[in-house]
Design a protein around this motif. Structure first.
Motif, mmCIF file in Angstrom:
data_model
loop_
_atom_site.group_PDB
_atom_site.id
_atom_site.type_symbol
_atom_site.label_atom_id
_atom_site.label_comp_id
_atom_site.label_asym_id
_atom_site.label_seq_id
_atom_site.Cartn_x
_atom_site.Cartn_y
_atom_site.Cartn_z
ATOM 1 N N ARG A 1 -75.683 0.925 -5.400
ATOM 2 C CA ARG A 1 -75.769 1.752 -6.603
ATOM 3 C C ARG A 1 -77.178 1.719 -7.184
ATOM 4 O O ARG A 1 -77.575 2.628 -7.919
ATOM 5 N N PHE A 2 -77.926 0.691 -6.842
ATOM 6 C CA PHE A 2 -79.258 0.472 -7.401
ATOM 7 C C PHE A 2 -80.313 0.545 -6.305
ATOM 8 O O PHE A 2 -80.056 0.211 -5.148
ATOM 9 N N THR A 3 -81.509 0.967 -6.683
ATOM 10 C CA THR A 3 -82.609 1.022 -5.725
ATOM 11 C C THR A 3 -83.084 -0.393 -5.421
ATOM 12 O O THR A 3 -83.429 -1.130 -6.348
ATOM 13 N N PRO A 4 -83.098 -0.813 -4.155
ATOM 14 C CA PRO A 4 -83.467 -2.201 -3.842
ATOM 15 C C PRO A 4 -84.864 -2.588 -4.309
ATOM 16 O O PRO A 4 -85.104 -3.741 -4.683
ATOM 17 N N GLN A 5 -85.804 -1.640 -4.299
ATOM 18 C CA GLN A 5 -87.199 -1.990 -4.593
ATOM 19 C C GLN A 5 -87.412 -2.435 -6.035
ATOM 20 O O GLN A 5 -88.285 -3.251 -6.310
ATOM 21 N N ASP A 6 -86.643 -1.882 -6.975
ATOM 22 C CA ASP A 6 -86.864 -2.255 -8.372
ATOM 23 C C ASP A 6 -85.576 -2.553 -9.141
ATOM 24 O O ASP A 6 -85.619 -2.876 -10.328
ATOM 25 N N GLY A 7 -84.429 -2.446 -8.467
ATOM 26 C CA GLY A 7 -83.156 -2.798 -9.091
ATOM 27 C C GLY A 7 -82.664 -1.832 -10.145
ATOM 28 O O GLY A 7 -81.753 -2.161 -10.913
ATOM 29 N N LEU A 8 -83.228 -0.619 -10.195
ATOM 30 C CA LEU A 8 -82.867 0.328 -11.242
ATOM 31 C C LEU A 8 -81.769 1.287 -10.783
ATOM 32 O O LEU A 8 -81.623 1.582 -9.597
ATOM 33 N N ASN A 9 -80.993 1.753 -11.756
ATOM 34 C CA ASN A 9 -79.973 2.763 -11.545
ATOM 35 C C ASN A 9 -80.616 4.125 -11.801
ATOM 36 O O ASN A 9 -80.968 4.451 -12.937
ATOM 37 N N LEU A 10 -80.779 4.913 -10.755
ATOM 38 C CA LEU A 10 -81.450 6.206 -10.869
ATOM 39 C C LEU A 10 -80.819 7.083 -11.938
ATOM 40 O O LEU A 10 -81.522 7.821 -12.637
ATOM 41 N N ASN A 11 -79.511 6.988 -12.097
ATOM 42 C CA ASN A 11 -78.833 7.884 -13.038
ATOM 43 C C ASN A 11 -78.793 7.342 -14.465
ATOM 44 O O ASN A 11 -77.903 7.691 -15.243
ATOM 45 N N ARG A 12 -79.745 6.502 -14.805
ATOM 46 C CA ARG A 12 -79.887 6.061 -16.188
ATOM 47 C C ARG A 12 -81.326 6.174 -16.679
ATOM 48 O O ARG A 12 -81.626 5.720 -17.785
ATOM 49 N N ILE A 13 -82.221 6.776 -15.865
ATOM 50 C CA ILE A 13 -83.639 6.759 -16.261
ATOM 51 C C ILE A 13 -84.299 8.137 -16.198
ATOM 52 O O ILE A 13 -85.520 8.234 -16.232
ATOM 53 N N PHE A 14 -83.502 9.213 -16.134
ATOM 54 C CA PHE A 14 -84.103 10.545 -16.179
ATOM 55 C C PHE A 14 -84.735 10.776 -17.547
ATOM 56 O O PHE A 14 -84.185 10.347 -18.552
ATOM 57 N N PRO A 15 -85.905 11.423 -17.636
ATOM 58 C CA PRO A 15 -86.620 12.163 -16.594
ATOM 59 C C PRO A 15 -87.606 11.340 -15.788
ATOM 60 O O PRO A 15 -88.441 11.907 -15.077
#
Length: 328
Positions: free
Chosen positions: A97-111
């Motif tokens: 669910r999270f990007t391995p490189q930075d541990g972030l959830n893409l669908n919580r940081i738009f734009p």
């Protein structure tokens, strides 16, 4: 048919193209890019942008996009479809669910941020792609061990959600940082489709993605014909809760995915976490409302970790209809 637009510029020819849109170069030396499919219709019309794979553990999304887009003949299309089947390639490769490189959830940081981390830069490029849209749809599913079925109905995306034809709709303010929240802030009508997951009833959900996706195109005037009534009734939920185990182990589900949409009495044990070593029951997940609509569930046996999606239920006592919601 004229081969020029109203401004005198050459009109795009009907057909399909695939474009690679660069994002950034990462420290491994890999050039991160997004693959974008564009279907140009034979007639003028709106632009629909569609994403899949925003969450990498939701593998149904990319395949739903592939089948949906492949089902549309440019000769029958009015307008343009712009599709990004895998919106987060690294998370998709890691089934996370999270990007391995930075541990972030893409669908919580738009734009996002063009000068930020990997996920922030992905969000920034995706947001730029979205800005060409009149309509936006985000194909999600549940993750590796659970299965889901419902769609979001937004104030600015009523026609999309109703014509997509899910029996269960959820109305609420979009979560900050999601793709749909960004779309709405920019005047783009949107919906989110949650279909399948967990490796259960896969073919049936993929068939629904195609049928309902094409029906949505009819609803917004991109395919000819009136949208069909896919379900007899669409129920709008205004309260939805996710039940997550606090302990890990074996999840024994008493309500499997074939029972999605069922109304369940409050206090019913939906599933329990069992210790695979001692066989002890560690925790029970109980239906919290007086009357509950099953929205997300698990197969009879799955493994689970603390905080995983266990079950999702809507409050059946506070549902409404589309007409009542919009005062029509």
């Amino acid at each position: 048919m004229s081969d020029t637009t109203a401004t005198g510029t050459p009109a795009a020819q009907p057909g399909r193209t695939i474009e690679t849109v660069p994002v950034t170069r990462v420290d491994s030396g890999h050039d991160l890019a997004l693959t974008v499919h564009r279907l140009t219709g034979a007639r003028p019309g709106p632009t629909l942008v569609a994403f899949g794979g925003v969450h990498g553990d939701e593998a149904m999304g990319p395949e739903e996009i592939r089948r949906f887009v492949s089902s549309v003949d440019p000769a029958e299309l009015a307008g343009t479809i712009v599709a990004v089947p895998v919106a987060n390639p690294y998370a998709y490769a890691a089934m996370s669910r999270f990007t391995p490189q930075d541990g972030l959830n893409l669908n919580r940081i738009f734009p996002g941020d063009r000068n930020g981390s990997v996920t922030e830069q992905l969000a920034a490029v995706l947001a730029e792609i979205m800005l060409q849209a009149d309509y936006f749809v985000d194909f999600h599913s549940s993750g590796l061990y659970s299965t889901v079925e419902y769609s979001y109905i937004m104030d600015d995306g009523r026609e999309m959600a109703t014509s997509f034809g899910a029996g269960l709709l959820y109305h609420h303010e979009p979560y900050e940082g999601t793709s749909s929240a960004w779309a709405i802030k920019n005047g783009i009508a949107s919906t989110v489709c949650e279909l399948g997951g967990g490796g259960q009833l896969t073919d049936a959900f993929l068939d629904k993605a195609v049928r309902q996706g094409r029906n949505m195109l009819k609803g917004i005037g991109m395919l000819a014909g009136a949208p069909e009534a896919i379900v007899e009734r669409q129920t709008v939920m205004t309260e939805l809760v996710t039940l997550r185990p606090s302990k890990g182990g074996t999840m024994i589900s008493h309500f499997t995915p074939d029972r999605l949409g069922e109304v369940i009495k409050g206090g019913t044990v939906l599933g329990e976490v069992v210790d695979p070593y001692t066989f002890e029951t560690l925790e029970q997940l109980v239906a919290p409302y007086d009357s509950n609509i099953l929205v997300l569930s698990r197969e009879g046996y799955t493994r689970t970790a603390p905080g995983d999606y266990g079950f999702m239920v809507g409050n059946a006592n506070t549902t409404t209809t589309v007409d009542e919601l919009f005062g029509t």
